[in-house]
Design a protein around this motif. Structure first.
Motif, PDB file in Angstrom:
ATOM      1  N   GLN A 204       0.825  -1.212   0.000  1.00  0.00           N
ATOM      2  CA  GLN A 204       0.000   0.000   0.000  1.00  0.00           C
ATOM      3  C   GLN A 204       0.855   1.256   0.000  1.00  0.00           C
ATOM      4  O   GLN A 204       0.542   2.228  -0.696  1.00  0.00           O
ATOM      5  CB  GLN A 204      -0.944  -0.041   1.200  1.00  0.00           C
ATOM      6  CG  GLN A 204      -2.035  -1.098   1.062  1.00  0.00           C
ATOM      7  CD  GLN A 204      -2.848  -1.286   2.332  1.00  0.00           C
ATOM      8  OE1 GLN A 204      -2.419  -0.898   3.426  1.00  0.00           O
ATOM      9  NE2 GLN A 204      -4.016  -1.891   2.206  1.00  0.00           N
ATOM     10  N   VAL A 205       1.941   1.259   0.762  1.00  0.00           N
ATOM     11  CA  VAL A 205       2.837   2.415   0.766  1.00  0.00           C
ATOM     12  C   VAL A 205       3.502   2.569  -0.594  1.00  0.00           C
ATOM     13  O   VAL A 205       3.615   3.675  -1.127  1.00  0.00           O
ATOM     14  CB  VAL A 205       3.893   2.281   1.887  1.00  0.00           C
ATOM     15  CG1 VAL A 205       4.930   3.397   1.770  1.00  0.00           C
ATOM     16  CG2 VAL A 205       3.236   2.319   3.248  1.00  0.00           C
ATOM     17  N   ALA A 206       3.940   1.461  -1.183  1.00  0.00           N
ATOM     18  CA  ALA A 206       4.587   1.520  -2.490  1.00  0.00           C
ATOM     19  C   ALA A 206       3.647   2.093  -3.544  1.00  0.00           C
ATOM     20  O   ALA A 206       4.050   2.935  -4.366  1.00  0.00           O
ATOM     21  CB  ALA A 206       5.060   0.126  -2.906  1.00  0.00           C
ATOM     22  N   LEU A 207       2.398   1.671  -3.530  1.00  0.00           N
ATOM     23  CA  LEU A 207       1.425   2.197  -4.489  1.00  0.00           C
ATOM     24  C   LEU A 207       1.181   3.686  -4.273  1.00  0.00           C
ATOM     25  O   LEU A 207       1.063   4.455  -5.235  1.00  0.00           O
ATOM     26  CB  LEU A 207       0.107   1.424  -4.378  1.00  0.00           C
ATOM     27  CG  LEU A 207       0.073   0.039  -5.020  1.00  0.00           C
ATOM     28  CD1 LEU A 207      -1.182  -0.717  -4.582  1.00  0.00           C
ATOM     29  CD2 LEU A 207       0.121   0.146  -6.539  1.00  0.00           C
ATOM     30  N   ALA A 208       1.104   4.091  -3.018  1.00  0.00           N
ATOM     31  CA  ALA A 208       0.848   5.497  -2.716  1.00  0.00           C
ATOM     32  C   ALA A 208       1.991   6.401  -3.165  1.00  0.00           C
ATOM     33  O   ALA A 208       1.793   7.602  -3.360  1.00  0.00           O
ATOM     34  CB  ALA A 208       0.613   5.672  -1.212  1.00  0.00           C
ATOM     35  N   HIS A 209       3.186   5.822  -3.346  1.00  0.00           N
ATOM     36  CA  HIS A 209       4.353   6.604  -3.745  1.00  0.00           C
ATOM     37  C   HIS A 209       4.808   6.255  -5.167  1.00  0.00           C
ATOM     38  O   HIS A 209       5.994   6.348  -5.487  1.00  0.00           O
ATOM     39  CB  HIS A 209       5.493   6.398  -2.745  1.00  0.00           C
ATOM     40  CG  HIS A 209       5.240   7.054  -1.425  1.00  0.00           C
ATOM     41  ND1 HIS A 209       4.378   6.522  -0.494  1.00  0.00           N
ATOM     42  CD2 HIS A 209       5.713   8.207  -0.881  1.00  0.00           C
ATOM     43  CE1 HIS A 209       4.336   7.310   0.572  1.00  0.00           C
ATOM     44  NE2 HIS A 209       5.130   8.341   0.355  1.00  0.00           N
ATOM     45  N   SER A 210       3.867   5.857  -6.008  1.00  0.00           N
ATOM     46  CA  SER A 210       4.192   5.550  -7.397  1.00  0.00           C
ATOM     47  C   SER A 210       3.250   6.297  -8.333  1.00  0.00           C
ATOM     48  O   SER A 210       2.134   6.656  -7.958  1.00  0.00           O
ATOM     49  CB  SER A 210       4.078   4.042  -7.659  1.00  0.00           C
ATOM     50  OG  SER A 210       2.723   3.630  -7.580  1.00  0.00           O
TER      51      SER A 210
END
Length: 263
Positions: A204-210
Protein backbone atom coordinates in the motif's frame (compact mmCIF):
# COMPACT_ATOMS: atom_id res chain seq x y z
CA UNK A 1 -22.89 -13.55 -4.44
CA UNK A 2 -19.33 -14.21 -3.40
CA UNK A 3 -17.27 -16.59 -5.50
CA UNK A 4 -16.70 -18.54 -2.28
CA UNK A 5 -20.40 -19.11 -1.80
CA UNK A 6 -23.11 -17.33 0.16
CA UNK A 7 -22.20 -19.09 3.41
CA UNK A 8 -18.57 -17.89 3.40
CA UNK A 9 -17.83 -14.91 5.63
CA UNK A 10 -16.25 -11.84 4.08
CA UNK A 11 -12.56 -11.32 4.96
CA UNK A 12 -13.53 -8.13 6.82
CA UNK A 13 -15.68 -10.24 9.18
CA UNK A 14 -12.61 -12.03 10.54
CA UNK A 15 -11.30 -10.93 13.90
CA UNK A 16 -7.70 -9.86 14.47
CA UNK A 17 -7.00 -13.18 16.18
CA UNK A 18 -8.48 -15.16 13.28
CA UNK A 19 -6.31 -13.24 10.82
CA UNK A 20 -3.29 -14.05 12.99
CA UNK A 21 -4.25 -17.73 12.96
CA UNK A 22 -4.33 -17.58 9.16
CA UNK A 23 -0.91 -15.93 9.08
CA UNK A 24 0.50 -18.64 11.36
CA UNK A 25 -0.87 -21.44 9.15
CA UNK A 26 0.49 -19.69 6.08
CA UNK A 27 3.95 -19.36 7.61
CA UNK A 28 4.23 -22.76 9.30
CA UNK A 29 1.96 -25.00 7.20
CA UNK A 30 0.37 -26.54 10.33
CA UNK A 31 -0.50 -25.21 13.78
CA UNK A 32 -1.84 -26.89 16.90
CA UNK A 33 -4.85 -25.74 18.87
CA UNK A 34 -2.95 -25.94 22.16
CA UNK A 35 -0.08 -23.90 20.77
CA UNK A 36 -2.41 -21.20 19.48
CA UNK A 37 -4.31 -21.12 22.76
CA UNK A 38 -1.07 -20.46 24.63
CA UNK A 39 0.07 -17.83 22.13
CA UNK A 40 -3.18 -15.84 22.25
CA UNK A 41 -3.90 -16.57 25.93
CA UNK A 42 -7.37 -17.91 25.27
CA UNK A 43 -9.01 -21.28 25.77
CA UNK A 44 -8.58 -24.19 23.39
CA UNK A 45 -12.32 -24.07 22.76
CA UNK A 46 -12.06 -20.44 21.60
CA UNK A 47 -9.31 -21.36 19.12
CA UNK A 48 -11.30 -24.38 17.98
CA UNK A 49 -14.25 -22.10 17.18
CA UNK A 50 -11.96 -19.79 15.24
CA UNK A 51 -10.60 -22.69 13.21
CA UNK A 52 -14.09 -24.01 12.50
CA UNK A 53 -15.11 -20.59 11.17
CA UNK A 54 -12.00 -20.37 9.00
CA UNK A 55 -12.58 -23.85 7.65
CA UNK A 56 -16.18 -22.97 6.79
CA UNK A 57 -14.80 -20.03 4.79
CA UNK A 58 -12.41 -22.46 3.05
CA UNK A 59 -9.34 -20.59 4.31
CA UNK A 60 -7.77 -23.62 5.97
CA UNK A 61 -8.39 -27.28 6.77
CA UNK A 62 -9.10 -28.51 10.28
CA UNK A 63 -7.23 -31.58 11.48
CA UNK A 64 -7.31 -33.43 14.77
CA UNK A 65 -5.69 -31.07 17.24
CA UNK A 66 -4.85 -28.34 14.78
CA UNK A 67 -5.21 -26.81 11.33
CA UNK A 68 -3.24 -26.74 8.09
CA UNK A 69 -3.23 -25.48 4.52
CA UNK A 70 -6.07 -26.30 2.18
CA UNK A 71 -5.53 -26.72 -1.57
CA UNK A 72 -6.68 -23.86 -3.77
CA UNK A 73 -7.19 -21.30 -1.03
CA UNK A 74 -3.93 -20.38 0.63
CA UNK A 75 -0.94 -19.42 -1.41
CA UNK A 76 1.48 -22.34 -1.74
CA UNK A 77 4.96 -22.33 -0.28
CA UNK A 78 7.73 -20.55 -2.12
CA UNK A 79 9.28 -23.76 -3.48
CA UNK A 80 5.92 -24.83 -4.91
CA UNK A 81 5.37 -21.37 -6.41
CA UNK A 82 8.59 -21.70 -8.36
CA UNK A 83 7.04 -24.60 -10.28
CA UNK A 84 3.63 -22.94 -10.83
CA UNK A 85 3.10 -21.54 -14.36
CA UNK A 86 6.79 -20.72 -14.97
CA UNK A 87 6.25 -20.10 -18.71
CA UNK A 88 3.28 -17.85 -18.01
CA UNK A 89 5.25 -15.86 -15.45
CA UNK A 90 8.08 -15.37 -17.93
CA UNK A 91 5.58 -14.02 -20.47
CA UNK A 92 4.19 -11.69 -17.81
CA UNK A 93 7.72 -10.51 -17.06
CA UNK A 94 8.44 -9.70 -20.69
CA UNK A 95 5.11 -7.88 -21.08
CA UNK A 96 5.80 -5.70 -18.04
CA UNK A 97 9.32 -4.96 -19.28
CA UNK A 98 7.82 -3.66 -22.52
CA UNK A 99 5.70 -1.20 -20.50
CA UNK A 100 8.65 0.27 -18.59
CA UNK A 101 11.01 2.63 -20.47
CA UNK A 102 14.75 2.93 -19.98
CA UNK A 103 15.69 5.34 -17.23
CA UNK A 104 12.54 4.75 -15.17
CA UNK A 105 12.45 4.25 -11.41
CA UNK A 106 10.71 0.98 -10.51
CA UNK A 107 9.49 -0.53 -7.25
CA UNK A 108 9.43 -4.34 -7.36
CA UNK A 109 7.35 -6.32 -4.87
CA UNK A 110 8.04 -9.85 -3.65
CA UNK A 111 7.05 -13.16 -5.24
CA UNK A 112 7.98 -15.44 -8.12
CA UNK A 113 5.96 -13.48 -10.69
CA UNK A 114 7.72 -10.26 -9.74
CA UNK A 115 11.04 -12.11 -9.90
CA UNK A 116 10.17 -13.00 -13.50
CA UNK A 117 9.61 -9.29 -14.13
CA UNK A 118 13.03 -8.53 -12.60
CA UNK A 119 14.75 -10.99 -14.95
CA UNK A 120 12.99 -9.45 -17.94
CA UNK A 121 14.06 -5.95 -16.89
CA UNK A 122 17.70 -6.97 -17.27
CA UNK A 123 17.21 -6.23 -20.98
CA UNK A 124 16.94 -2.51 -20.17
CA UNK A 125 19.88 -0.13 -20.44
CA UNK A 126 19.30 1.95 -17.32
CA UNK A 127 16.84 1.67 -14.43
CA UNK A 128 16.64 2.67 -10.78
CA UNK A 129 15.29 -0.25 -8.75
CA UNK A 130 13.70 -0.15 -5.29
CA UNK A 131 12.62 -3.42 -3.74
CA UNK A 132 11.65 -5.08 -0.46
CA UNK A 133 12.68 -8.49 -1.80
CA UNK A 134 16.12 -9.96 -1.16
CA UNK A 135 15.50 -12.43 -4.00
CA UNK A 136 14.70 -9.64 -6.46
CA UNK A 137 17.74 -7.65 -5.37
CA UNK A 138 20.02 -10.63 -5.98
CA UNK A 139 18.80 -10.91 -9.57
CA UNK A 140 20.09 -7.40 -10.25
CA UNK A 141 23.17 -7.55 -8.04
CA UNK A 142 24.50 -10.58 -9.93
CA UNK A 143 24.55 -8.45 -13.11
CA UNK A 144 25.60 -5.10 -11.68
CA UNK A 145 23.69 -3.08 -14.29
CA UNK A 146 21.37 -0.82 -12.29
CA UNK A 147 21.23 1.24 -9.14
CA UNK A 148 19.40 -0.97 -6.63
CA UNK A 149 18.01 0.17 -3.28
CA UNK A 150 16.85 -2.54 -0.86
CA UNK A 151 14.57 -1.44 1.99
CA UNK A 152 15.39 -2.38 5.53
CA UNK A 153 13.05 -4.41 7.68
CA UNK A 154 12.50 -7.86 9.12
CA UNK A 155 12.92 -10.84 6.78
CA UNK A 156 9.68 -12.79 6.30
CA UNK A 157 9.49 -16.11 4.48
CA UNK A 158 11.67 -18.10 2.10
CA UNK A 159 11.50 -15.47 -0.66
CA UNK A 160 13.36 -12.91 1.47
CA UNK A 161 10.48 -10.48 1.85
CA UNK A 162 11.21 -7.46 4.07
CA UNK A 163 8.37 -6.13 6.23
CA UNK A 164 7.70 -3.87 9.17
CA UNK A 165 7.90 -0.20 10.07
CA UNK A 166 11.47 0.20 8.81
CA UNK A 167 10.37 -1.09 5.40
CA UNK A 168 7.38 1.23 5.06
CA UNK A 169 9.31 4.27 6.31
CA UNK A 170 12.09 3.56 3.80
CA UNK A 171 9.60 3.49 0.94
CA UNK A 172 8.16 6.86 1.92
CA UNK A 173 11.45 8.46 0.85
CA UNK A 174 10.80 7.56 -2.78
CA UNK A 175 8.50 8.59 -5.58
CA UNK A 176 8.79 5.97 -8.32
CA UNK A 177 7.51 5.88 -11.87
CA UNK A 178 6.20 2.31 -11.65
CA UNK A 179 5.25 -0.05 -8.82
CA UNK A 180 4.99 -3.72 -9.81
CA UNK A 181 2.77 -5.47 -7.27
CA UNK A 182 2.01 -9.17 -6.81
CA UNK A 183 -0.99 -10.61 -4.97
CA UNK A 184 -2.88 -13.81 -4.24
CA UNK A 185 -6.47 -13.36 -5.44
CA UNK A 186 -9.38 -11.02 -6.09
CA UNK A 187 -12.22 -9.60 -4.01
CA UNK A 188 -15.79 -9.62 -5.34
CA UNK A 189 -15.30 -6.18 -6.91
CA UNK A 190 -12.04 -7.20 -8.58
CA UNK A 191 -9.71 -5.57 -6.06
CA UNK A 192 -6.44 -7.51 -5.57
CA UNK A 193 -6.16 -9.36 -2.26
CA UNK A 194 -3.47 -11.19 -0.32
CA UNK A 195 -2.89 -13.00 2.97
CA UNK A 196 -0.07 -11.40 4.92
CA UNK A 197 -1.13 -8.09 6.48
CA UNK A 198 2.42 -6.83 6.91
CA UNK A 199 3.24 -7.43 3.25
CA UNK A 200 -0.02 -5.77 2.26
CA UNK A 201 0.98 -2.70 4.29
CA UNK A 202 4.26 -2.48 2.34
CA UNK A 203 2.41 -2.75 -0.97
CA UNK A 204 0.00 0.00 0.00
CA UNK A 205 2.84 2.42 0.77
CA UNK A 206 4.59 1.52 -2.49
CA UNK A 207 1.42 2.20 -4.49
CA UNK A 208 0.85 5.50 -2.72
CA UNK A 209 4.35 6.60 -3.74
CA UNK A 210 4.19 5.55 -7.40
CA UNK A 211 2.90 7.21 -10.55
CA UNK A 212 1.78 3.96 -12.20
CA UNK A 213 0.65 0.79 -10.43
CA UNK A 214 1.05 -2.48 -12.32
CA UNK A 215 -0.55 -5.59 -10.82
CA UNK A 216 0.89 -8.95 -11.91
CA UNK A 217 -0.69 -12.37 -11.44
CA UNK A 218 -0.81 -15.63 -13.34
CA UNK A 219 -4.16 -17.21 -14.17
CA UNK A 220 -4.07 -19.46 -11.08
CA UNK A 221 -5.18 -16.40 -9.07
CA UNK A 222 -8.50 -16.14 -10.93
CA UNK A 223 -11.33 -17.37 -8.72
CA UNK A 224 -9.24 -17.10 -5.56
CA UNK A 225 -9.53 -14.61 -2.73
CA UNK A 226 -7.30 -13.50 0.12
CA UNK A 227 -7.63 -12.34 3.68
CA UNK A 228 -7.46 -8.59 3.03
CA UNK A 229 -7.50 -6.13 0.14
CA UNK A 230 -4.22 -4.78 -1.20
CA UNK A 231 -5.86 -1.73 -2.79
CA UNK A 232 -8.92 -0.84 -4.87
CA UNK A 233 -8.72 -1.45 -8.60
CA UNK A 234 -8.52 2.31 -9.12
CA UNK A 235 -5.02 2.24 -7.57
CA UNK A 236 -3.71 0.34 -10.59
CA UNK A 237 -3.17 1.45 -14.17
CA UNK A 238 -2.74 -2.07 -15.56
CA UNK A 239 -3.00 -5.74 -14.69
CA UNK A 240 -0.71 -8.15 -16.53
CA UNK A 241 -1.56 -11.84 -16.59
CA UNK A 242 -0.87 -14.91 -18.71
CA UNK A 243 -4.40 -15.90 -19.70
CA UNK A 244 -7.72 -14.24 -20.43
CA UNK A 245 -9.58 -13.51 -17.16
CA UNK A 246 -13.12 -14.79 -16.64
CA UNK A 247 -15.63 -12.45 -18.28
CA UNK A 248 -17.10 -11.08 -14.99
CA UNK A 249 -13.60 -10.22 -13.78
CA UNK A 250 -12.65 -8.68 -17.12
CA UNK A 251 -15.76 -6.48 -16.97
CA UNK A 252 -14.69 -5.22 -13.55
CA UNK A 253 -11.29 -4.25 -14.95
CA UNK A 254 -12.90 -2.47 -17.89
CA UNK A 255 -15.35 -0.59 -15.67
CA UNK A 256 -12.53 0.55 -13.39
CA UNK A 257 -10.47 1.71 -16.36
CA UNK A 258 -7.69 -0.79 -15.63
CA UNK A 259 -5.84 -1.95 -18.73
CA UNK A 260 -5.73 -5.76 -18.81
CA UNK A 261 -2.69 -7.12 -20.64
CA UNK A 262 -2.77 -10.83 -21.49
CA UNK A 263 0.81 -11.94 -22.14
Amino acid sequence: MSARGAASPKPAALTRRQRSVLAAVQELGFVTIDGLAREFEVSSQTIRRDIIKLQQANYLHRFHGGAGLTDGTFRPGYAQKLTTAPAGKERIGRAVAEMIPDGASVYLDVGTTVEAVARALLSKMTLRIITCSVSVAMIFCSHGKFDVFVTGGSVRGANGSLVGGVTTESLKMFRVDYAVIGFGGFDDDGAPMDFDLEKIAVRQVALAHSRHGIAVADASKFGKAGVARVAPLSAFHALVTDNEPPKPLRRLFDTAGVRCVVA
